[in-house]
Design an enzyme around this catalytic site. Structure first.
Site, PDB file in Angstrom:
ATOM      1  N   ASP A  32       0.849  -1.189   0.000  1.00  0.00           N
ATOM      2  CA  ASP A  32       0.000   0.000   0.000  1.00  0.00           C
ATOM      3  C   ASP A  32       0.890   1.246   0.000  1.00  0.00           C
ATOM      4  O   ASP A  32       1.907   1.304   0.699  1.00  0.00           O
ATOM      5  CB  ASP A  32      -0.917  -0.004   1.228  1.00  0.00           C
ATOM      6  CG  ASP A  32      -2.052   0.983   1.090  1.00  0.00           C
ATOM      7  OD1 ASP A  32      -3.203   0.551   0.945  1.00  0.00           O
ATOM      8  OD2 ASP A  32      -1.774   2.213   1.118  1.00  0.00           O
ATOM      9  N   VAL A 100     -10.898   2.912  -3.923  1.00  0.00           N
ATOM     10  CA  VAL A 100     -10.479   2.357  -5.213  1.00  0.00           C
ATOM     11  C   VAL A 100     -11.467   1.241  -5.555  1.00  0.00           C
ATOM     12  O   VAL A 100     -11.563   0.239  -4.821  1.00  0.00           O
ATOM     13  CB  VAL A 100      -9.037   1.808  -5.167  1.00  0.00           C
ATOM     14  CG1 VAL A 100      -8.656   1.235  -6.531  1.00  0.00           C
ATOM     15  CG2 VAL A 100      -8.053   2.902  -4.749  1.00  0.00           C
ATOM     16  N   HIS A 104     -10.195  -5.342  -3.458  1.00  0.00           N
ATOM     17  CA  HIS A 104      -8.859  -5.566  -2.909  1.00  0.00           C
ATOM     18  C   HIS A 104      -8.978  -5.917  -1.440  1.00  0.00           C
ATOM     19  O   HIS A 104      -9.823  -5.380  -0.729  1.00  0.00           O
ATOM     20  CB  HIS A 104      -7.961  -4.331  -3.087  1.00  0.00           C
ATOM     21  CG  HIS A 104      -8.561  -3.069  -2.564  1.00  0.00           C
ATOM     22  ND1 HIS A 104      -9.514  -2.359  -3.260  1.00  0.00           N
ATOM     23  CD2 HIS A 104      -8.360  -2.396  -1.403  1.00  0.00           C
ATOM     24  CE1 HIS A 104      -9.870  -1.295  -2.561  1.00  0.00           C
ATOM     25  NE2 HIS A 104      -9.192  -1.298  -1.420  1.00  0.00           N
ATOM     26  N   HIS A 106      -7.011  -5.728   2.044  1.00  0.00           N
ATOM     27  CA  HIS A 106      -5.868  -5.171   2.781  1.00  0.00           C
ATOM     28  C   HIS A 106      -5.363  -6.258   3.727  1.00  0.00           C
ATOM     29  O   HIS A 106      -6.156  -6.838   4.472  1.00  0.00           O
ATOM     30  CB  HIS A 106      -6.298  -3.996   3.666  1.00  0.00           C
ATOM     31  CG  HIS A 106      -6.822  -2.801   2.956  1.00  0.00           C
ATOM     32  ND1 HIS A 106      -6.100  -1.644   2.820  1.00  0.00           N
ATOM     33  CD2 HIS A 106      -8.013  -2.561   2.356  1.00  0.00           C
ATOM     34  CE1 HIS A 106      -6.825  -0.731   2.170  1.00  0.00           C
ATOM     35  NE2 HIS A 106      -8.000  -1.267   1.887  1.00  0.00           N
TER      36      HIS A 106
HETATM   37  P1  5GP Z   1      -9.634   1.464   0.071  1.00  0.00           P
HETATM   38  O1  5GP Z   1      -9.769   2.738   0.851  1.00  0.00           O
HETATM   39  O2  5GP Z   1     -10.284   1.569  -1.292  1.00  0.00           O
HETATM   40  O3  5GP Z   1     -10.085   0.244   0.829  1.00  0.00           O
HETATM   41  O4  5GP Z   1      -8.081   1.236  -0.135  1.00  0.00           O
HETATM   42  C1  5GP Z   1      -7.370   1.772  -1.186  1.00  0.00           C
HETATM   43  C2  5GP Z   1      -5.927   1.731  -0.784  1.00  0.00           C
HETATM   44  O5  5GP Z   1      -5.168   1.946  -1.950  1.00  0.00           O
HETATM   45  C3  5GP Z   1      -5.535   2.808   0.228  1.00  0.00           C
HETATM   46  O6  5GP Z   1      -5.037   2.186   1.394  1.00  0.00           O
HETATM   47  C4  5GP Z   1      -4.467   3.615  -0.501  1.00  0.00           C
HETATM   48  O7  5GP Z   1      -3.405   3.996   0.339  1.00  0.00           O
HETATM   49  C5  5GP Z   1      -4.017   2.672  -1.594  1.00  0.00           C
HETATM   50  N1  5GP Z   1      -3.553   3.319  -2.798  1.00  0.00           N
HETATM   51  C6  5GP Z   1      -4.141   4.359  -3.446  1.00  0.00           C
HETATM   52  N2  5GP Z   1      -3.458   4.682  -4.550  1.00  0.00           N
HETATM   53  C7  5GP Z   1      -2.417   3.805  -4.617  1.00  0.00           C
HETATM   54  C8  5GP Z   1      -1.350   3.634  -5.560  1.00  0.00           C
HETATM   55  O8  5GP Z   1      -1.211   4.337  -6.552  1.00  0.00           O
HETATM   56  N3  5GP Z   1      -0.465   2.644  -5.288  1.00  0.00           N
HETATM   57  C9  5GP Z   1      -0.586   1.827  -4.196  1.00  0.00           C
HETATM   58  N4  5GP Z   1       0.331   0.878  -4.035  1.00  0.00           N
HETATM   59  N5  5GP Z   1      -1.580   1.971  -3.289  1.00  0.00           N
HETATM   60  C10 5GP Z   1      -2.477   2.951  -3.502  1.00  0.00           C
END
Ligand code: 5GP
Length: 118
Positions: A32, A100, A104, A106
């Site tokens: 992340d 996103v 996914h 985590h």
């Molecule tokens: P969500 O909030 O959708 O569950 O998690 C999305 C995760 O994607 C977040 O923890 C954020 O830090 C991570 N993230 C967002 N953009 C990028 C990126 O460009 N590269 C990587 N490796 N992680 C990202």
């Protein structure tokens, strides 16, 4: 539109870089960008879905294979060693904080984690 061309689609297509820690025929796992724990890795299935709720429309075997892959990645990261353990989070939809819209998991660990949701 949500979920069509997300940052994770681009990582999977190698259009943008990521720190990849594991890959097989079914999943890709990468660090992340903004880690919330000592180890914070995201696992995505190569067969795209927008969220966990979208996965319900796929064969159960696919969903099972995804969860097995998550456990494999955690093992690969050493998080199951000495039963230290880890947390798996699947944010699903805006109210959960999903940002996103490519499903996914985590994986968080590498240190004791605080109580969830407090
Ligand atoms: P969500 O909030 O959708 O569950 O998690 C999305 C995760 O994607 C977040 O923890 C954020 O830090 C991570 N993230 C967002 N953009 C990028 C990126 O460009 N590269 C990587 N490796 N992680 C990202």
């Amino acid at each position: 539109m949500q979920g069509c061309d997300t940052i994770f689609d681009k990582i999977l297509a190698r259009e943008i870089p990521a720190s990849i820690v594991y890959e097989d025929d079914d999943v890709l796992a990468f660090k992340d960008l903004h880690p919330q724990a000592k180890i914070h890795v995201l696992v995505i299935p190569k067969r795209r879905a927008t969220s966990l709720h979208d996965l319900k429309d796929q064969p159960a075997a696919n969903v099972g294979a995804f969860m097995i892959a998550v456990a494999k990645v955690a093992g690969h990261l050493g998080l199951a060693h000495d039963r230290s353990g880890y947390r798996v989070v699947l944010n699903t939809g805006p109210h959960s904080g999903q940002t996103v819209f490519y499903v996914h998991a985590h994986i968080l660990g590498g240190e004791p984690l605080g109580s969830f949701g407090k």
